[in-house]
Design a protein around this motif. Structure first.
Motif, short mmCIF file in Angstrom:
data_model
loop_
_atom_site.label_atom_id
_atom_site.label_comp_id
_atom_site.label_asym_id
_atom_site.label_seq_id
_atom_site.Cartn_x
_atom_site.Cartn_y
_atom_site.Cartn_z
N LEU A 1 -2.13 -0.44 -2.64
CA LEU A 1 -3.23 -0.10 -3.49
C LEU A 1 -3.72 -1.28 -3.97
O LEU A 1 -3.57 -2.13 -4.86
CB LEU A 1 -2.33 0.67 -4.69
N PRO A 2 -5.19 -1.54 -3.74
CA PRO A 2 -5.87 -2.49 -3.98
C PRO A 2 -6.37 -2.30 -5.54
O PRO A 2 -6.51 -1.18 -5.98
CB PRO A 2 -7.19 -2.53 -2.91
N PHE A 3 -6.70 -3.52 -5.93
CA PHE A 3 -7.54 -3.17 -7.63
C PHE A 3 -9.03 -3.21 -7.04
O PHE A 3 -9.57 -4.36 -6.52
CB PHE A 3 -7.11 -4.28 -8.34
N ASN A 4 -9.62 -2.32 -7.53
CA ASN A 4 -11.17 -2.22 -7.23
C ASN A 4 -11.66 -1.43 -8.56
O ASN A 4 -11.13 -0.28 -8.98
CB ASN A 4 -11.46 -1.35 -6.12
N ALA A 5 -12.43 -2.10 -9.32
CA ALA A 5 -13.37 -1.64 -10.51
C ALA A 5 -13.95 -0.36 -10.46
O ALA A 5 -14.16 0.46 -11.29
CB ALA A 5 -13.97 -2.68 -11.21
N MET A 6 -14.28 -0.04 -9.10
CA MET A 6 -15.01 1.15 -8.83
C MET A 6 -14.35 2.45 -8.49
O MET A 6 -14.77 3.60 -9.13
CB MET A 6 -16.01 1.07 -7.78
N ALA A 7 -12.90 2.51 -7.98
CA ALA A 7 -12.34 3.34 -7.53
C ALA A 7 -11.01 2.88 -7.00
O ALA A 7 -10.85 1.65 -6.63
CB ALA A 7 -12.96 4.29 -6.19
N SER A 8 -9.98 3.63 -7.13
CA SER A 8 -8.69 3.39 -6.48
C SER A 8 -8.34 4.31 -5.34
O SER A 8 -8.56 5.26 -5.34
CB SER A 8 -7.60 3.81 -7.76
N SER A 9 -7.61 3.76 -4.29
CA SER A 9 -7.28 4.05 -3.15
C SER A 9 -5.98 3.65 -2.97
O SER A 9 -5.66 2.28 -3.17
CB SER A 9 -8.40 4.22 -2.15
N ILE A 10 -5.33 4.49 -2.18
CA ILE A 10 -3.88 3.83 -1.40
C ILE A 10 -4.21 3.80 0.24
O ILE A 10 -4.64 4.93 0.73
CB ILE A 10 -2.86 4.45 -1.81
N TYR A 11 -3.92 2.59 0.74
CA TYR A 11 -4.17 2.65 2.33
C TYR A 11 -2.83 2.68 2.97
O TYR A 11 -1.98 2.01 2.27
CB TYR A 11 -4.95 1.48 2.70
N VAL A 12 -2.61 3.61 3.85
CA VAL A 12 -1.42 3.76 4.44
C VAL A 12 -1.35 3.29 5.95
O VAL A 12 -2.40 3.62 6.68
CB VAL A 12 -0.77 5.09 4.73
N TYR A 13 -0.65 2.22 6.23
CA TYR A 13 -0.42 1.58 7.50
C TYR A 13 0.82 1.98 8.33
O TYR A 13 1.85 2.06 7.63
CB TYR A 13 -0.56 -0.03 7.42
#
Length: 469
Positions: A261-273
């Motif tokens: 889960l990156p911190f991004n002021a514009m939007a939140s996403s979870i990247y799955v690897y």
């Protein structure tokens, strides 16, 4: 690469799960900031808290959950406790051991740190061993994070310096210990060249260790190690997808996958690897996670269930915070519902800042909830074994939609419908009606988008998006 987009406005749940009913609990004795740290294993839960009238001192509690009954087994304060030792800032439970950090402990040197180990013997928890770094020096913060998994213990010291390095580099290290049947024995020290605060967070799963290190703008790198021949060996490092604009808010390991889960002021996403030949390969993106301008801050995932805490708002306004629940259905992570603590809506409760999941239970902390008293904090739990209900409402139809007045519902299982709730998109319940009142009138509501939550007699439910025009 698949990109899966979930939008609350377009919510249409096709698989029906039993509705989550949270059971609150707190300590038998007064505490403050209850659930400032927590963990769980099997049906046992450990929770740290402050003394009610002295925030300089901490203790942790052990609970056992049997059905809907949560019983306090015991609580611990160190035998050599000192003010502001940060005892219990991080706690971890696995099998018959509990590890409690004390990163500002002064036994070795000022703020060098320590970890207290507790063991369950013949059904009773008791103090077992105090561990300090063999090379500890002042301000190492040994105990910055702590994880006990099987017969291994991982302790980070984010300010530890390699030999010969200036004391201001704060490179960090992770110390690994193993239990030999009699005591915890040091086995390995893990460092990485050029790091900053290596060990700020750790996750361990399936013979993998992922260690976070920081940069000037937050957590920036994740370093992966694999266990082979009784040694943890470095395999790869990973940064956020957009390293210029993002840092890492949180991450987790589960079923041979890495979730970031990156911190991004514009939007939140979870990247799955996925782990492919000891390297992480991006598989799926879950986005967006934001709700009502609140952003995701942390999460936990276990098998087919994920809890995402929405605890950040750019305007820093005060209100209770929700947790989003996702289920993995046919390999797709699907939004299920928002859950809240029981505190007043206008009071910030930090609900979800601490989450633990086992194969049996989920525990969610609300350390600033003002129930039963001001800032005492509370924990919530429920069984994770809530399964798919065979009596689904997949054939539920709501028409006309959009509507200016009436909405009709049809389903082959209509006789099993118990109640119907109409909600605004901020989660506010506008109206509860009995199914026998169908058709449902929206005439009294302003134009906009609403959620129609249809609950069956057995507690399962589905939702429909209704547009009032």
């Amino acid at each position: 690469m698949k990109k899966i987009i979930f939008c609350f406005l377009l919510l249409l749940v096709q698989v029906i799960f039993a509705q989550i009913v949270l059971t609150p609990f707190t300590a038998d004795i007064p505490s403050s900031s209850f659930t400032s740290s927590l963990d769980a294993f099997g049906n046992e839960i450990v929770v740290s808290a402050n003394y009610p009238l002295d925030i300089s001192q901490r203790r942790f509690f052990v609970f056992e959950k049997n059905g809907n009954i949560i019983s306090q087994e015991t609580f611990f304060t160190p035998y050599d406790v000192a003010p502001y030792d940060s005892f219990g800032d991080n706690i971890s439970i696995n099998n018959d051991f509990i590890a409690a950090s004390s990163r500002l402990n002064d036994q070795v040197a000022s703020n060098a740190g320590a970890v207290y180990m507790y063991r369950k013997v013949d059904g009773d928890w008791m103090f077992f061993q105090k561990i300090t770094a063999f090379d500890g020096v002042a301000d190492d913060y040994f105990g910055s994070d702590v994880k006990v998994i099987g017969n291994q213990l991982f302790v980070s010291a984010i300010n530890n310096e390699p030999i010969g390095q200036p004391t201001s580099t704060n490179s960090g290290a992770v110390y690994v210990y193993h239990f030999d049947g009699a005591s915890w024995i040091y086995s390995q020290k893990i460092t990485i060249s050029g790091s900053y605060q290596f060990g700020i967070k750790m996750r361990v799963s399936d013979s993998k260790l992922v260690v976070a290190s920081a940069s000037s703008f937050g957590t920036a790198y994740l370093h992966t190690y694999h266990y082979n021949a009784n040694t943890w060996n470095f395999s790869s490092s990973i940064t956020p997808v957009n390293p210029i604009n993002e840092s890492i808010s949180d991450f987790d390991l589960d079923n041979n996958q890495l979730f970031i889960l990156p911190f991004n002021a514009m939007a939140s996403s979870i990247y799955v690897y996925d782990d492919i030949a000891n390297n992480w390969s991006l598989n799926t993106t879950i986005t967006p996670l934001n709700y009502n301008e609140k952003m995701a801050t942390n999460f936990k995932v276990k098998n087919d269930i994920m809890f995402v805490s929405l605890n950040f708002h750019a305007l820093l306004y005060t209100s209770k915070t929700p947790v989003s629940v996702y289920r993995k259905i046919n390999d797709n992570w699907t939004f299920q519902e928002l859950i809240y603590g029981e505190g007043p809506f206008e009071q910030e409760d930090a609900f979800g800042t601490q989450i633990a999941i086992t194969d049996d239970i989920v525990v969610i902390g609300a350390p600033t909830e003002q129930l039963p008293s001001a800032f005492s904090g509370r924990a919530y739990t429920f069984d994770v074994t809530l399964g798919i209900n065979e009596n689904t409402l997949n054939d539920l139809k709501a028409y006309p939609n959009p509507t200016s007045h009436l909405v009709h519902l049809t389903s082959n299982l209509a006789e099993n419908i118990s109640t119907i709730g109409i909600y605004q998109l901020d989660g506010k319940l506008m109206k509860t009606i009995n199914y026998l009142q169908s058709p449902i009138s929206f005439k009294e509501f302003q134009n906009g988008v609403y959620l129609l939550k249809v609950t069956m007699a057995n507690g399962s439910y589905t939702c429909k998006r209704i547009v009032k025009i």
